[in-house]
Design a protein around this motif. Structure first.
Motif, PDB file in Angstrom:
ATOM      1  N   LEU A  46      12.245  60.870  46.729  1.00 47.69           N
ATOM      2  CA  LEU A  46      13.311  61.504  46.158  1.00 47.69           C
ATOM      3  C   LEU A  46      14.297  60.367  45.566  1.00 47.69           C
ATOM      4  N   ARG A  47      14.659  59.485  46.407  1.00 47.77           N
ATOM      5  CA  ARG A  47      15.567  58.282  45.943  1.00 47.77           C
ATOM      6  C   ARG A  47      15.065  57.517  44.760  1.00 47.77           C
ATOM      7  N   THR A  49      12.395  58.376  42.836  1.00 41.61           N
ATOM      8  CA  THR A  49      12.206  59.600  41.503  1.00 41.61           C
ATOM      9  C   THR A  49      13.598  59.579  40.785  1.00 41.61           C
ATOM     10  N   GLN A  50      14.758  59.688  41.379  1.00 41.37           N
ATOM     11  CA  GLN A  50      15.917  59.575  40.733  1.00 41.37           C
ATOM     12  C   GLN A  50      16.680  58.222  40.245  1.00 41.37           C
ATOM     13  N   ASN A  51      15.838  57.341  40.365  1.00 41.99           N
ATOM     14  CA  ASN A  51      16.121  55.864  40.047  1.00 41.99           C
ATOM     15  C   ASN A  51      17.433  55.446  40.785  1.00 41.99           C
ATOM     16  N   LEU A  52      17.800  55.927  42.092  1.00 42.93           N
ATOM     17  CA  LEU A  52      18.905  55.315  42.773  1.00 42.93           C
ATOM     18  C   LEU A  52      18.527  54.318  43.716  1.00 42.93           C
ATOM     19  N   LEU A  90      20.318  64.497  47.944  1.00 42.42           N
ATOM     20  CA  LEU A  90      19.338  64.159  46.800  1.00 42.42           C
ATOM     21  C   LEU A  90      18.798  65.256  45.977  1.00 42.42           C
ATOM     22  N   GLY A  91      19.461  66.455  46.360  1.00 42.91           N
ATOM     23  CA  GLY A  91      19.061  67.751  45.633  1.00 42.91           C
ATOM     24  C   GLY A  91      18.103  68.449  46.088  1.00 42.91           C
TER      25      GLY A  91
END
Length: 115
Positions: A46-47, A49-52, A90-91
């Motif tokens: 998730l991190r 994928t969200q480019n965090l 992260l949603g």
């Protein structure tokens, strides 16, 4: 390990097993480890994928980059509570968390039966 190599080792007096056998883990301990590993894997996905960055995620959960690194490394000091709260930050939905827990890839296996 192939069957021939296993037979030779056992014939020579060696016991062949896996990490769960070596550590004498119960079925409950194995399940717990697998759940944590699944959550960690999904959280990191998730991190990314969200480019965090780990630092950005740390700010989001009001923690430090080193703590996020510990989460992703599976540090034993990291609680399931923190992992779930981070996924939610992260949603992820409750269903996403449940799916992550139930879709564990078997990392540790054991032939032990419930005692």
């Amino acid at each position: 390990m192939d069957a021939i190599k296993r037979q030779r080792l056992e014939a020579a007096g060696w016991r062949v097993g896996d990490a769960a056998d070596f550590l004498e883990l119960s079925a409950e301990e194995i399940a717990f480890i697998e759940m944590k590993l699944s959550l960690i894997k999904r959280l990191k996905q998730l991190r990314i994928t969200q480019n965090l960055s780990q630092e950005s995620l740390a700010k989001k959960i009001k923690s430090s980059q080193s703590r996020v690194a510990k989460i992703e490394a599976g540090d034993p000091s990291v609680s399931l509570d923190l992992m779930v709260r981070t996924m939610l930050a992260l949603g992820a939905t409750r269903e996403d968390v449940a799916l992550a827990i139930t879709s564990s890839n078997v990392i540790i296996s054991s032939k032990k039966k419930h005692e």
